[in-house]
Design a protein around this motif. Sequence first.
Motif, PDB file in Angstrom:
ATOM      1  N   LYS A  61      -8.778  16.692   9.041  1.00 11.64           N
ATOM      2  CA  LYS A  61      -8.631  16.946   7.610  1.00 11.64           C
ATOM      3  C   LYS A  61      -8.033  15.702   6.988  1.00 11.64           C
ATOM      4  N   LEU A  62      -8.783  15.098   6.079  1.00 11.24           N
ATOM      5  CA  LEU A  62      -8.421  13.789   5.543  1.00 11.24           C
ATOM      6  C   LEU A  62      -8.420  13.824   4.021  1.00 11.24           C
ATOM      7  N   ASN A  63      -7.532  14.651   3.474  1.00 10.37           N
ATOM      8  CA  ASN A  63      -7.303  14.650   2.032  1.00 10.37           C
ATOM      9  C   ASN A  63      -6.179  13.659   1.763  1.00 10.37           C
ATOM     10  N   LEU A  64      -6.462  12.637   0.974  1.00  7.08           N
ATOM     11  CA  LEU A  64      -5.421  11.637   0.740  1.00  7.08           C
ATOM     12  C   LEU A  64      -5.606  10.923  -0.584  1.00  7.08           C
ATOM     13  N   MET A  65      -4.515  10.293  -1.013  1.00  3.22           N
ATOM     14  CA  MET A  65      -4.521   9.360  -2.129  1.00  3.22           C
ATOM     15  C   MET A  65      -3.876   8.079  -1.636  1.00  3.22           C
ATOM     16  N   LEU A  66      -4.443   6.962  -2.072  1.00  4.06           N
ATOM     17  CA  LEU A  66      -4.023   5.659  -1.594  1.00  4.06           C
ATOM     18  C   LEU A  66      -4.009   4.691  -2.767  1.00  4.06           C
ATOM     19  N   TYR A  67      -3.010   3.833  -2.811  1.00  5.03           N
ATOM     20  CA  TYR A  67      -2.912   2.837  -3.891  1.00  5.03           C
ATOM     21  C   TYR A  67      -2.655   1.477  -3.269  1.00  5.03           C
ATOM     22  N   ASP A  68      -3.353   0.453  -3.764  1.00  5.25           N
ATOM     23  CA  ASP A  68      -3.234  -0.883  -3.175  1.00  5.25           C
ATOM     24  C   ASP A  68      -2.651  -1.921  -4.135  1.00  5.25           C
ATOM     25  N   TRP A 121       0.840  -1.193   0.000  1.00  2.77           N
ATOM     26  CA  TRP A 121       0.000   0.000   0.000  1.00  2.77           C
ATOM     27  C   TRP A 121       0.879   1.249   0.000  1.00  2.77           C
ATOM     28  N   VAL A 122       0.409   2.292  -0.690  1.00  2.35           N
ATOM     29  CA  VAL A 122       1.132   3.562  -0.762  1.00  2.35           C
ATOM     30  C   VAL A 122       0.156   4.687  -0.426  1.00  2.35           C
ATOM     31  N   LEU A 123       0.599   5.629   0.391  1.00  2.61           N
ATOM     32  CA  LEU A 123      -0.288   6.715   0.819  1.00  2.61           C
ATOM     33  C   LEU A 123       0.435   8.048   0.822  1.00  2.61           C
ATOM     34  N   VAL A 124      -0.280   9.096   0.362  1.00  5.81           N
ATOM     35  CA  VAL A 124       0.109  10.488   0.584  1.00  5.81           C
ATOM     36  C   VAL A 124      -1.088  11.188   1.217  1.00  5.81           C
ATOM     37  N   HIS A 125      -0.806  12.122   2.117  1.00 10.14           N
ATOM     38  CA  HIS A 125      -1.872  12.745   2.917  1.00 10.14           C
ATOM     39  C   HIS A 125      -1.617  14.240   3.028  1.00 10.14           C
ATOM     40  N   ASN A 126      -2.676  15.002   2.886  1.00  4.46           N
ATOM     41  CA  ASN A 126      -2.655  16.443   3.129  1.00  4.46           C
ATOM     42  C   ASN A 126      -3.666  16.726   4.217  1.00  4.46           C
ATOM     43  N   GLY A 127      -3.179  17.030   5.412  1.00  5.68           N
ATOM     44  CA  GLY A 127      -4.111  17.300   6.496  1.00  5.68           C
ATOM     45  C   GLY A 127      -3.489  17.014   7.840  1.00  5.68           C
ATOM     46  N   THR A 128      -4.331  17.078   8.859  1.00  5.38           N
ATOM     47  CA  THR A 128      -3.894  16.833  10.224  1.00  5.38           C
ATOM     48  C   THR A 128      -4.963  16.046  10.957  1.00  5.38           C
ATOM     49  N   ILE A 129      -4.523  15.096  11.766  1.00  2.00           N
ATOM     50  CA  ILE A 129      -5.433  14.344  12.619  1.00  2.00           C
ATOM     51  C   ILE A 129      -5.469  15.019  13.986  1.00  2.00           C
ATOM     52  N   PHE A 130      -6.599  15.616  14.312  1.00  2.00           N
ATOM     53  CA  PHE A 130      -6.771  16.272  15.600  1.00  2.00           C
ATOM     54  C   PHE A 130      -7.403  15.335  16.629  1.00  2.00           C
ATOM     55  N   GLU A 131      -8.370  14.523  16.175  1.00  2.00           N
ATOM     56  CA  GLU A 131      -9.123  13.652  17.068  1.00  2.00           C
ATOM     57  C   GLU A 131      -9.180  12.244  16.486  1.00  2.00           C
ATOM     58  N   SER A 132      -8.460  11.301  17.076  1.00  2.00           N
ATOM     59  CA  SER A 132      -8.562   9.911  16.633  1.00  2.00           C
ATOM     60  C   SER A 132      -7.777   8.998  17.574  1.00  2.00           C
ATOM     61  N   PRO A 133      -8.380   8.631  18.702  1.00  2.00           N
ATOM     62  CA  PRO A 133      -7.700   7.747  19.652  1.00  2.00           C
ATOM     63  C   PRO A 133      -7.278   6.416  19.040  1.00  2.00           C
ATOM     64  N   ILE A 134      -8.003   5.943  18.029  1.00  2.00           N
ATOM     65  CA  ILE A 134      -7.673   4.632  17.450  1.00  2.00           C
ATOM     66  C   ILE A 134      -6.312   4.645  16.754  1.00  2.00           C
ATOM     67  N   ASP A 157      -3.781  -2.324  -7.142  1.00  2.00           N
ATOM     68  CA  ASP A 157      -4.821  -2.464  -8.163  1.00  2.00           C
ATOM     69  C   ASP A 157      -5.628  -1.186  -8.334  1.00  2.00           C
ATOM     70  N   TYR A 158      -6.039  -0.607  -7.219  1.00  2.00           N
ATOM     71  CA  TYR A 158      -6.965   0.520  -7.235  1.00  2.00           C
ATOM     72  C   TYR A 158      -6.321   1.783  -6.659  1.00  2.00           C
ATOM     73  N   PHE A 159      -6.768   2.915  -7.201  1.00  2.00           N
ATOM     74  CA  PHE A 159      -6.278   4.238  -6.829  1.00  2.00           C
ATOM     75  C   PHE A 159      -7.426   4.958  -6.113  1.00  2.00           C
ATOM     76  N   TYR A 160      -7.259   5.207  -4.815  1.00  2.00           N
ATOM     77  CA  TYR A 160      -8.315   5.779  -3.981  1.00  2.00           C
ATOM     78  C   TYR A 160      -8.040   7.269  -3.759  1.00  2.00           C
ATOM     79  N   VAL A 161      -9.100   8.077  -3.821  1.00  2.00           N
ATOM     80  CA  VAL A 161      -8.988   9.519  -3.617  1.00  2.00           C
ATOM     81  C   VAL A 161     -10.098   9.960  -2.671  1.00  2.00           C
ATOM     82  N   HIS A 162      -9.737  10.800  -1.691  1.00  2.00           N
ATOM     83  CA  HIS A 162     -10.736  11.303  -0.736  1.00  2.00           C
ATOM     84  C   HIS A 162     -10.305  12.686  -0.271  1.00  2.00           C
ATOM     85  N   LYS A 163     -11.277  13.580  -0.158  1.00  2.00           N
ATOM     86  CA  LYS A 163     -11.035  14.877   0.482  1.00  2.00           C
ATOM     87  C   LYS A 163     -12.259  15.300   1.265  1.00  2.00           C
TER      88      LYS A 163
END
Length: 257
Positions: free
Chosen positions: A171-178, A101-114, A180-186
Amino acid sequence: MCELFGITANRRVKINDFLKRFFEHSCDHRNGWGLAFLDDNSISIEKEPIRASDSLYLKNRLTGRIETSRCMAHIRKATKGEVNFSNTHPFTKRDESGRTWVLVHNGTIFESPILSAYQYQQEGSTDSERILLYIVDQMNKHYISELNGFDANERIRLIEKILKRLAPENKLNLMLYDGDYFYVHKNEVGTLYKSERSGSVIFSTHPLQPEGWTEVPDNQLLVYKDGELVHTGEKHEFTFVETEEKMKLLYLEYASL
């Protein structure tokens, strides 16, 4: 914040001009640059914890012809984690099935105990790396529980659940590759755009040309296969909005680097 670039296509595409325009933004994102080439079942990562415009390696790299069918790029403006190689995007991790898996992220995690537990497993100290570790950990659990029968549709559904779990207050702007598939979320308005061409889609935090770019939908997972949109997720309600309190937290984090 950081900036993202990505491409998914059904053929190899020359991207030198796009990368040059993208990396020109490094004057405001001086804490590192990275490239991930995702062609033909192989993954090649190139990155340095310095400003892209100061990199002799990158300057020379961009003078040669660069063609790819899948690529991610990142320029970092650090908010969490020191400026070093281990904290420079992209991040990679192999799961129990052998998938990388490959990930790039633009943002900050403020709240996420997990995500907190992953600070003891990661190589660096960024919240972005912890996102990837959590994703791969969840994939491993489902892969094992399903007795190795974890198919692509289940993988996509799990990614969608994970993003909805992480998005509130973050803020969860990211791209992810597995592989096979290229995932995009903002989930912040006005922070990621796409340019659709014949058999390819290019993504960038800011449009790289005056025309032909549209905003990526908010709060919705998009999944691509070789330049074709194959899955559009359900919209969630977790739009990220900057607040004075969050900006103070970012300032304190940045001042400590």
